[in-house]
Design an enzyme around this catalytic site. Structure first.
Site, short mmCIF file in Angstrom:
data_model
loop_
_atom_site.label_atom_id
_atom_site.label_comp_id
_atom_site.label_asym_id
_atom_site.label_seq_id
_atom_site.Cartn_x
_atom_site.Cartn_y
_atom_site.Cartn_z
N ARG A 54 0.81 -1.22 0.00
CA ARG A 54 0.00 0.00 0.00
C ARG A 54 0.84 1.27 0.00
NH1 ARG A 54 -3.29 -0.70 4.33
NH2 ARG A 54 -1.94 0.59 5.59
N TYR A 107 -13.29 21.29 -11.35
CA TYR A 107 -13.79 19.98 -11.79
C TYR A 107 -14.93 19.56 -10.85
CZ TYR A 107 -13.24 14.94 -12.87
OH TYR A 107 -13.43 13.63 -13.25
N ASP A 179 -4.74 22.00 -9.66
CA ASP A 179 -4.97 20.88 -10.58
C ASP A 179 -4.47 21.34 -11.95
OD1 ASP A 179 -6.06 19.14 -12.48
OD2 ASP A 179 -7.92 18.85 -11.37
N LYS A 204 -5.43 10.97 -17.58
CA LYS A 204 -5.61 11.70 -18.85
C LYS A 204 -4.37 11.54 -19.74
CE LYS A 204 -9.54 12.76 -17.06
NZ LYS A 204 -9.81 13.91 -16.20
C1 LIG Z 1 -10.47 13.77 -14.91
C2 LIG Z 1 -10.05 14.90 -14.07
C3 LIG Z 1 -9.79 14.72 -12.71
C4 LIG Z 1 -10.03 13.42 -11.99
O1 LIG Z 1 -9.21 12.41 -12.42
P1 LIG Z 1 -9.69 10.87 -12.24
O2 LIG Z 1 -8.46 10.10 -12.50
O3 LIG Z 1 -10.80 10.68 -13.20
O4 LIG Z 1 -10.15 10.74 -10.82
C5 LIG Z 1 -9.36 15.80 -11.99
N1 LIG Z 1 -9.18 17.01 -12.56
C6 LIG Z 1 -9.42 17.22 -13.86
C7 LIG Z 1 -9.20 18.57 -14.42
C8 LIG Z 1 -9.88 16.18 -14.65
O5 LIG Z 1 -10.16 16.40 -15.94
#
Ligand SMILES: *Cc1c(COP(=O)(O)O)cnc(C)c1O
Length: 383
Positions: A54, A107, A179, A204
């Site tokens: 973990r 988001y 982010d 992404k």
């Molecule tokens: C998709 C996304 C997230 C979350 O990521 P996950 O891996 O789907 O939890 C966070 N911030 C942005 C800007 C995103 O597009």
């Protein structure tokens, strides 16, 4: 080292003879020790070697080191998803009576986290205008424990003035997080700009092939223990296979982003010229309101943007989306394939977004630009 060289070399080592090019994938919950003393030694530095699955296996640490080398922070921490990295960051600064400043273009699942779980814990959140800039100083309270940015904003791509926000935060001793998923570690360097926590949904562009869920955060020496404690307490560890997919994705990240960004820019410019399109929301376009800030702080644009349709009938967007053939309807973005989704701004609290026409987000993939343009053209005609 220049970025392209870094992307090839980070997170792998060939210190010993006959090393494979890629670090082996080490799947483990349990690492074995023959003597108690060896176990105790490993336990003293669980995040540096092999102790328990973990906290990470050498594959996890290779991915974390790779991201850290690109981000320029003290350490990176991999998590089960992008949202898990965000949740850990907010929880690291959450306490009863605390106040957080969160950008209104955040988001949406993060807004739900704030309005449900954090609210229940006694944390209050003020959603601020992404154009706030130095004006953030007026919103900071004595009990503010975090300023949470996302730039560009989800769906509508507003660029925030990160240095002004960071300066105001630092003058009051308030930590900041961002982010930066859209920019990837290649196009934005938040830690160098003084941000305390830089977060990526590696799901992404970093994994890059739409087949893994993974998050990663990078932080400073000052904040590291707090962030590590939060990720450990929440228990949402990154999957080892996903870390391996992300390491693989990194090797081609620059090539993919370069092609996807170029195609996106060409298509965005072409869409701007179309009567069916009222506006194209993409920071790389010179007419976009945040373009100058983007140019000052980013090293490039990835391949996701939004178009606002001229036809205000909500059915127009449905007809457009359903007519597309090469753009599939699907959540997420950052893979090699083109995607489309309607943009919904209903949950936002500030009035700026009320008077927009139907909006559609396009994720530009690695298909031929002419094929994508032809597909968009026939779908616009279907409106
Ligand atoms: C998709 C996304 C997230 C979350 O990521 P996950 O891996 O789907 O939890 C966070 N911030 C942005 C800007 C995103 O597009």
């Amino acid at each position: 080292m220049k970025t392209a060289t870094k992307l090839v070399s980070v997170g792998r080592s060939h210190a010993h003879a006959a090393a494979p090019v890629n670090p082996p994938v080490i799947r483990a919950s349990t690492f074995l020790f023959n003597k108690l003393e060896e176990f105790e030694t490993a336990q003293r530095t669980p995040f540096d070697g092999a102790f328990y699955g973990r906290v990470g296996t050498p594959t996890t640490f290779a991915f974390e080191q790779a991201i850290c080398a690109l981000e320029g922070g003290h350490r990176s921490i991999a998590t089960a998803s992008g949202l898990a990295a965000i949740t850990a960051t907010l929880m690291a600064f959450a306490e009863a009576g605390a106040h957080m400043l969160v950008v209104d273009t955040v988001y949406d699942p993060v807004r739900r986290l704030c309005n449900r779980t954090l609210a229940r814990m006694g944390v209050s959140v003020t959603y601020y205008d992404p154009a706030v800039g130095a004006g953030i100083a007026d919103l900071i309270r004595d009990e503010t424990t975090l300023i949470y940015m996302e730039s560009p904003g989800t769906g509508t791509f507003e660029i925030q003035d990160i240095p002004s926000i960071v300066a105001a935060a630092k003058s009051r001793g308030v930590p900041t997080a961002i982010d930066a998923t859209w920019a990837t570690p290649l196009f934005l360097r938040p830690i160098e700009m003084g941000v305390d926590v830089s977060i990526h949904a590696a799901t992404k562009y970093i994994v890059g092939h739409s087949d893994g869920m993974l998050g990663v955060l990078t932080t400073t020496a000052k904040m590291y223990d707090r962030l590590r404690a939060a990720t450990q307490d929440l228990g949402g560890c990154a999957g080892v296979e996903e870390c391996n997919l992300a390491l693989r994705g990194l090797r081609t990240l620059q090539a993919r982003l370069s092609q996807q960004g170029d195609t996106a820019f060409a298509l965005a410019q072409w869409l701007e010229s179309r009567d069916e399109v009222a506006r194209v929301l993409y920071p790389a376009l010179s007419g976009f309101p945040g373009h100058d800030l983007w140019k000052r702080h980013f090293d490039g644009a990835s391949g996701v943007f939004t178009i606002e349709l001229t036809d205000r009938d909500p059915e127009a967007a449905r007809r457009f989306i359903d007519a597309l053939a090469l753009f599939s309807i699907g959540f997420s973005w950052g893979g090699y394939e083109s995607l489309v989704l309607p943009v919904n701004t209903k949950s936002r609290t500030l009035p700026n977004w009320q008077n927009l026409g139907p909006m559609v987000r396009l994720q530009i993939g690695m298909e031929d630009p002419e094929d994508l343009r032809a597909d968009l053209e026939q779908a616009l005609a279907a409106i």
